[in-house]
Design a protein around this motif. Structure first.
Motif, mmCIF file in Angstrom:
data_model
loop_
_atom_site.group_PDB
_atom_site.id
_atom_site.type_symbol
_atom_site.label_atom_id
_atom_site.label_comp_id
_atom_site.label_asym_id
_atom_site.label_seq_id
_atom_site.Cartn_x
_atom_site.Cartn_y
_atom_site.Cartn_z
ATOM 1 N N GLU A 10 0.819 -1.225 0.000
ATOM 2 C CA GLU A 10 0.000 0.000 0.000
ATOM 3 C C GLU A 10 0.845 1.265 0.000
ATOM 4 O O GLU A 10 0.477 2.265 -0.608
ATOM 5 N N ARG A 11 2.014 1.216 0.676
ATOM 6 C CA ARG A 11 2.862 2.412 0.736
ATOM 7 C C ARG A 11 3.476 2.712 -0.621
ATOM 8 O O ARG A 11 3.448 3.868 -1.089
ATOM 9 N N GLN B 17 11.905 -8.712 7.132
ATOM 10 C CA GLN B 17 11.544 -9.340 5.858
ATOM 11 C C GLN B 17 10.535 -10.475 6.067
ATOM 12 O O GLN B 17 9.588 -10.615 5.287
ATOM 13 N N ALA B 20 7.236 -8.893 6.720
ATOM 14 C CA ALA B 20 6.753 -8.296 5.466
ATOM 15 C C ALA B 20 6.166 -9.376 4.554
ATOM 16 O O ALA B 20 5.095 -9.192 3.954
ATOM 17 N N ALA B 25 3.650 -7.113 2.623
ATOM 18 C CA ALA B 25 4.195 -5.749 2.518
ATOM 19 C C ALA B 25 5.672 -5.839 2.146
ATOM 20 O O ALA B 25 6.215 -6.939 2.004
ATOM 21 N N THR B 26 6.292 -4.697 2.002
ATOM 22 C CA THR B 26 7.727 -4.695 1.735
ATOM 23 C C THR B 26 8.489 -4.490 3.044
ATOM 24 O O THR B 26 7.931 -3.960 4.011
ATOM 25 N N GLN B 28 10.819 -2.439 3.599
ATOM 26 C CA GLN B 28 10.954 -1.000 3.862
ATOM 27 C C GLN B 28 9.730 -0.457 4.606
ATOM 28 O O GLN B 28 9.859 0.384 5.500
ATOM 29 N N THR B 29 8.556 -0.931 4.217
ATOM 30 C CA THR B 29 7.328 -0.453 4.881
ATOM 31 C C THR B 29 7.324 -0.844 6.348
ATOM 32 O O THR B 29 6.998 -0.030 7.224
ATOM 33 N N LEU B 32 9.718 1.363 8.179
ATOM 34 C CA LEU B 32 9.192 2.722 8.375
ATOM 35 C C LEU B 32 8.114 2.760 9.457
ATOM 36 O O LEU B 32 8.019 3.729 10.218
ATOM 37 N N TYR B 38 5.709 5.959 8.966
ATOM 38 C CA TYR B 38 4.639 5.642 8.019
ATOM 39 C C TYR B 38 3.425 5.168 8.806
ATOM 40 O O TYR B 38 3.549 4.332 9.703
ATOM 41 N N ASN B 39 2.277 5.729 8.472
ATOM 42 C CA ASN B 39 1.030 5.307 9.114
ATOM 43 C C ASN B 39 0.350 4.262 8.242
ATOM 44 O O ASN B 39 -0.170 4.611 7.178
ATOM 45 N N PRO B 40 0.352 3.006 8.675
ATOM 46 C CA PRO B 40 -0.267 1.963 7.836
ATOM 47 C C PRO B 40 -1.784 2.073 7.849
ATOM 48 O O PRO B 40 -2.369 2.659 8.761
ATOM 49 N N SER B 41 -2.411 1.495 6.823
ATOM 50 C CA SER B 41 -3.872 1.456 6.784
ATOM 51 C C SER B 41 -4.362 0.488 7.861
ATOM 52 O O SER B 41 -3.602 -0.347 8.369
ATOM 53 N N LEU B 44 -3.727 -3.160 6.914
ATOM 54 C CA LEU B 44 -2.360 -3.644 7.138
ATOM 55 C C LEU B 44 -2.116 -3.827 8.638
ATOM 56 O O LEU B 44 -1.466 -4.802 9.050
#
Lengths: 145, 64
Positions: A10-11, B17, B20, B25-26, B28-29, B32, B38-41, B44
């Motif tokens: 999503e990011r 990893q 993720a 997800a990745t 990196q996410t 973060l 980063y504010n996840p949904s 997520l």
């Protein structure tokens, strides 16, 4: 099993969309600058600019239509007064622009521009109003389910 | 910095990893989110909470 080289979530999708939006805006501004440069600095005849002008105009019209339909531009209930105001502003701006663009001075020429602009603007505003109305109906249906 | 999130992941013996991969997800996410950048949904967040077997409150709630 090999992992794919490019992964998205999503990011990353949100980032890509922001970048696309930014570059779309830059492209539109650049195209407008190119149009003005070719017309005013290079003195190219208007016939040679129609392709770019059509591209920019169609893009902006479709962008507004899509934004209205999908609720990106929320305008509340479609009411007659704002629609008429938008129409009048479009007609006034369009008539002034075309009069200036073609260097018209006689009443007949200006009236001709006015009729053309008023007809095209009426079609545009009608399509936008319909798209906004249909989009709202769809959204209301989804919310009531 | 979301330390509770990081501690929960480490407690499950998962790398960024690994987590993720489990939540789609990745890396990196995940990094973060742990750094608070980063504010996840909410979707997520729920996937992460399920993967770490914690509640959303335990991972993300901040007392004011």
């Amino acid at each position: 099993m090999n992992k794919p080289s490019f992964r998205s979530d999503e990011r990353t999708i949100s980032l890509i969309r922001k970048i696309c939006t930014c570059f779309y805006f830059v492209t539109m501004v650049a195209l407008c600058c190119i149009l003005l440069y070719r017309q005013l600095i290079l003195g190219q005849p208007l016939d040679e600019l129609h392709d770019l002008a059509m591209l920019v105009t169609a893009n902006i019209i479709l962008w507004i239509g899509a934004a209205l339909y999908y609720g990106g531009l929320t305008i509340g209930r479609v009411r007659a007064l704002p629609v008429i105001l938008i129409y009048l502003v479009l007609v006034a701006a369009g008539t002034i622009f075309t009069t200036w663009k073609y260097g018209s001075t006689t009443f007949g020429e200006i009236a001709g521009h006015f009729i053309t602009v008023a007809t095209i603007s009426a079609g545009l505003v009608a399509i936008w109003a319909i798209l906004a109305y249909v989009g709202q109906r769809g959204m209301d249906r989804e919310l009531s389910d | 910095m979301n330390m509770r999130f990081k501690l929960a992941r480490v407690a499950k013996d998962l790398t960024q990893q690994d987590l993720a991969d489990r939540v789609g997800a990745t890396r990196q996410t995940i990094g973060l989110i742990e750094k608070g950048k980063y504010n996840p949904s909410i979707n997520l967040c729920i996937r992460i909470a399920k993967a770490l077997e914690r509640t959303l409150d335990e991972l993300f709630w901040e007392e004011t």
